[in-house]
Write a protein that holds these residues in place. Structure first.
Motif, PDB file in Angstrom:
ATOM      1  N   VAL A   1       9.243  17.964  -0.777  1.00 46.43           N
ATOM      2  CA  VAL A   1       9.365  18.962   0.295  1.00 46.43           C
ATOM      3  C   VAL A   1       9.191  20.367  -0.272  1.00 46.43           C
ATOM      4  O   VAL A   1       8.460  21.198   0.271  1.00 46.43           O
ATOM      5  N   VAL A   2       9.874  20.653  -1.385  1.00 43.92           N
ATOM      6  CA  VAL A   2       9.736  21.972  -2.023  1.00 43.92           C
ATOM      7  C   VAL A   2       8.295  22.188  -2.486  1.00 43.92           C
ATOM      8  O   VAL A   2       7.719  23.264  -2.308  1.00 43.92           O
ATOM      9  N   GLN A   3       7.708  21.184  -3.065  1.00 44.30           N
ATOM     10  CA  GLN A   3       6.330  21.283  -3.553  1.00 44.30           C
ATOM     11  C   GLN A   3       5.354  21.584  -2.412  1.00 44.30           C
ATOM     12  O   GLN A   3       4.501  22.466  -2.518  1.00 44.30           O
ATOM     13  N   GLU A   4       5.494  20.857  -1.307  1.00 43.08           N
ATOM     14  CA  GLU A   4       4.604  21.050  -0.161  1.00 43.08           C
ATOM     15  C   GLU A   4       4.795  22.433   0.453  1.00 43.08           C
ATOM     16  O   GLU A   4       3.824  23.104   0.822  1.00 43.08           O
ATOM     17  N   PHE A   5       6.050  22.888   0.557  1.00 44.79           N
ATOM     18  CA  PHE A   5       6.319  24.191   1.165  1.00 44.79           C
ATOM     19  C   PHE A   5       5.708  25.316   0.325  1.00 44.79           C
ATOM     20  O   PHE A   5       5.072  26.233   0.859  1.00 44.79           O
TER      21      PHE A   5
ATOM     22  N   LEU B   1      14.145  26.805   3.169  1.00 47.58           N
ATOM     23  CA  LEU B   1      12.957  27.333   2.494  1.00 47.58           C
ATOM     24  C   LEU B   1      12.329  28.394   3.401  1.00 47.58           C
ATOM     25  O   LEU B   1      12.081  28.130   4.576  1.00 47.58           O
ATOM     26  N   LYS B   2      12.077  29.577   2.844  1.00 45.29           N
ATOM     27  CA  LYS B   2      11.519  30.663   3.657  1.00 45.29           C
ATOM     28  C   LYS B   2      10.592  31.515   2.812  1.00 45.29           C
ATOM     29  O   LYS B   2      10.897  31.813   1.660  1.00 45.29           O
TER      30      LYS B   2
ATOM     31  N   GLY C   1       3.975  14.863   6.724  1.00 43.51           N
ATOM     32  CA  GLY C   1       4.493  14.151   5.561  1.00 43.51           C
ATOM     33  C   GLY C   1       5.901  14.591   5.208  1.00 43.51           C
ATOM     34  O   GLY C   1       6.757  13.772   4.864  1.00 43.51           O
ATOM     35  N   VAL C   2       6.154  15.915   5.306  1.00 46.08           N
ATOM     36  CA  VAL C   2       7.503  16.442   5.047  1.00 46.08           C
ATOM     37  C   VAL C   2       8.504  15.843   6.016  1.00 46.08           C
ATOM     38  O   VAL C   2       9.595  15.395   5.623  1.00 46.08           O
ATOM     39  N   GLN C   3       8.148  15.812   7.309  1.00 42.68           N
ATOM     40  CA  GLN C   3       9.060  15.274   8.315  1.00 42.68           C
ATOM     41  C   GLN C   3       9.308  13.776   8.087  1.00 42.68           C
ATOM     42  O   GLN C   3      10.448  13.300   8.216  1.00 42.68           O
TER      43      GLN C   3
ATOM     44  N   GLU D   1       7.080  33.000  13.103  1.00 43.37           N
ATOM     45  CA  GLU D   1       6.586  34.015  14.017  1.00 43.37           C
ATOM     46  C   GLU D   1       5.443  34.755  13.343  1.00 43.37           C
ATOM     47  O   GLU D   1       5.372  34.835  12.120  1.00 43.37           O
ATOM     48  N   LYS D   2       4.557  35.304  14.159  1.00 45.22           N
ATOM     49  CA  LYS D   2       3.414  36.037  13.623  1.00 45.22           C
ATOM     50  C   LYS D   2       3.893  37.189  12.750  1.00 45.22           C
ATOM     51  O   LYS D   2       4.710  37.997  13.160  1.00 45.22           O
ATOM     52  N   ASN D   3       3.381  37.227  11.520  1.00 45.43           N
ATOM     53  CA  ASN D   3       3.685  38.286  10.538  1.00 45.43           C
ATOM     54  C   ASN D   3       5.150  38.308  10.113  1.00 45.43           C
ATOM     55  O   ASN D   3       5.614  39.319   9.574  1.00 45.43           O
ATOM     56  N   LYS D   4       5.897  37.193  10.353  1.00 38.69           N
ATOM     57  CA  LYS D   4       7.299  37.144   9.951  1.00 38.69           C
ATOM     58  C   LYS D   4       7.606  35.925   9.087  1.00 38.69           C
ATOM     59  O   LYS D   4       8.747  35.514   8.965  1.00 38.69           O
ATOM     60  N   GLY D   5       6.567  35.360   8.494  1.00 38.20           N
ATOM     61  CA  GLY D   5       6.780  34.281   7.547  1.00 38.20           C
ATOM     62  C   GLY D   5       7.019  32.923   8.184  1.00 38.20           C
ATOM     63  O   GLY D   5       6.916  32.751   9.407  1.00 38.20           O
ATOM     64  N   PHE D   6       7.333  31.958   7.328  1.00 36.77           N
ATOM     65  CA  PHE D   6       7.546  30.576   7.739  1.00 36.77           C
ATOM     66  C   PHE D   6       8.874  30.106   7.147  1.00 36.77           C
ATOM     67  O   PHE D   6       9.220  30.442   6.028  1.00 36.77           O
ATOM     68  N   GLU D   7       9.612  29.312   7.934  1.00 35.92           N
ATOM     69  CA  GLU D   7      10.923  28.850   7.483  1.00 35.92           C
ATOM     70  C   GLU D   7      11.072  27.366   7.791  1.00 35.92           C
ATOM     71  O   GLU D   7      10.675  26.894   8.864  1.00 35.92           O
ATOM     72  N   LEU D   8      11.619  26.645   6.817  1.00 32.11           N
ATOM     73  CA  LEU D   8      11.902  25.221   6.977  1.00 32.11           C
ATOM     74  C   LEU D   8      13.384  24.995   6.666  1.00 32.11           C
ATOM     75  O   LEU D   8      13.873  25.427   5.629  1.00 32.11           O
TER      76      LEU D   8
END
Length: 385
Positions: free
Chosen positions: A303-307, A335-336, A353-355, A370-377
């Motif tokens: 999961v960390v690797q994929e993120f 993860l962010k 695959g992560v899920q 969100e647009k221009n606010k990154g990705f969080e898992l």
């Protein structure tokens, strides 16, 4: 730079127009239209235009043309009359814009001194008003100069940023292309290795089992004792083949997990990732920890690797934060990154695959962006599964 400024050009031509209007409205006592007088007026205009449009980057020529124009302005006012401060408008304006502050102040003092000592037929009040007007014209010139300089510097900075952005975009495209190539080569090698392993071990085992089953079928009626012995042999052989297959599946486990256990494997993964990509990755783990089983370690690692891969490849992130918290009944993973993010999350093969991995250890996963606010898992893995 200044010759393209429409505001400055408008001021110059307006001042010339006002000179002509003031001559018409307030002609001097010596006013006389002759070829010589018109020639002087034309020279006055040409000197100013040459200075502004052609000599603006040559301080010595600027000073010379300012002095020449000042003397011509004195002569023109004596010949034609008119409002005399208008003759010096472009001189003061150009000196404050085209020269450094020390020289522009010198030109201003020279002009105002001349105005103060000359024109004895004018009242002191008129002279004072003229000097005040020229002073504010000089201030206006300094303000325009600063504004043009700021815009020029901003444009240079914008150009540098655009070049840097293009270089970064090109480097990212090359990195993505290289990453895709490495991924394809790795997949091909792994497929070839698995094909060889399956052919050499599993394929051979199944061929032997099929052969012995055929022999048992023929012997089961005529020689049941021999068939029973062969059955036992097949059972033992199947157990060995199953063990061999399990060992092969274990080879699919990340190589790092063979050397490092649990969180040490994640730390090693992060260190290698930072070295390869130069991306800032912050890994934080709670003080309270407990051992994870093999499946949990593998899931967390993948999961960390994929993120991290997605953060660089798709999010163009420069910072990734990884938080692992061991709660009483579950492991909490956050993860962010600070990437470009997206309005709608498209669950690609990697995210699916992560899920699936998290679900396989009875965990839960949530995705936010969100647009221009990154990705969080955010994921949780129950303890003791």
């Amino acid at each position: 730079m200044y010759s393209n400024n429409k505001f400055l050009i408008a001021i110059r031509y307006l001042s010339i127009m006002f000179i002509v209007l003031s001559i018409i409205l307030y002609p001097g006592d010596k006013f006389q239209i002759t070829l010589f007088n018109i020639s002087i007026f034309i020279i006055f205009l040409i000197v100013g235009q040459l200075r502004f449009f052609y000599f603006y980057e040559k301080p010595l020529l600027v000073v010379i043309t300012l002095i020449v124009e000042a003397f011509i302005a004195i002569k023109l006012n004596d010949i034609f009359g008119g409002i005399y401060f208008l003759y010096f408008t472009n001189i003061v304006l150009d000196s404050s814009i085209l020269l450094c502050r020390r020289y522009s102040i010198g030109i201003f003092i020279m002009v105002t001194t001349y105005i103060g000592l000359s024109f004895s037929n004018h009242l002191i009040k008129d002279k004072f008003q003229t000097i005040i007007v020229l002073f504010f014209i000089g201030i206006l010139g300094i303000y325009i100069k600063e504004e043009v300089h700021r815009k020029t510097e901003a444009q240079k900075l914008y150009d540098k940023l655009r070049v840097s952005q293009e270089s970064l975009k090109k480097a990212n495209e090359e990195l993505e292309s290289y990453s895709n190539t490495i991924e394809e080569v790795t997949l091909l090698r792994e497929r070839n290795r698995l094909s060889r392993e399956l052919h050499d071990s599993v394929g051979h085992s199944f061929s032997a089992i099929i052969f012995q089953l055929g022999a048992i079928e023929k012997l089961i009626s005529s020689s049941p004792e021999k068939a029973s012995a062969m059955t036992q042999n097949i059972t033992t052989y199947c157990q060995k083949s199953l063990q061999e297959l399990r060992l092969m599946v274990r080879d699919l486990k990340p190589k790092t997990l063979e050397t490092y256990e649990g969180l040490l494997a994640i730390e090693e993964l992060v260190r290698n990732f930072k070295k390869i990509t130069s991306i800032d990755v912050n890994l934080r783990v709670s003080k309270k920890k407990y051992n994870l089983n093999s499946d949990q370690c593998t899931v967390l690692y993948r999961v960390v690797q994929e993120f991290m891969t997605n953060s660089v490849k798709h999010g163009y992130a420069s910072l990734i934060n990884i938080n692992v918290t061991f709660n009483e009944n579950e492991v909490y993973i956050n993860l962010k990154d600070n990437g470009v993010g997206c309005s709608n999350i498209n669950k690609s093969f990697g995210l699916q695959g992560v899920q699936e991995r998290i679900t396989s250890v009875k965990g839960e996963v949530s995705l936010y962006s969100e647009k221009n606010k990154g990705f969080e898992l955010i994921a949780t893995i129950p303890k003791g599964i």
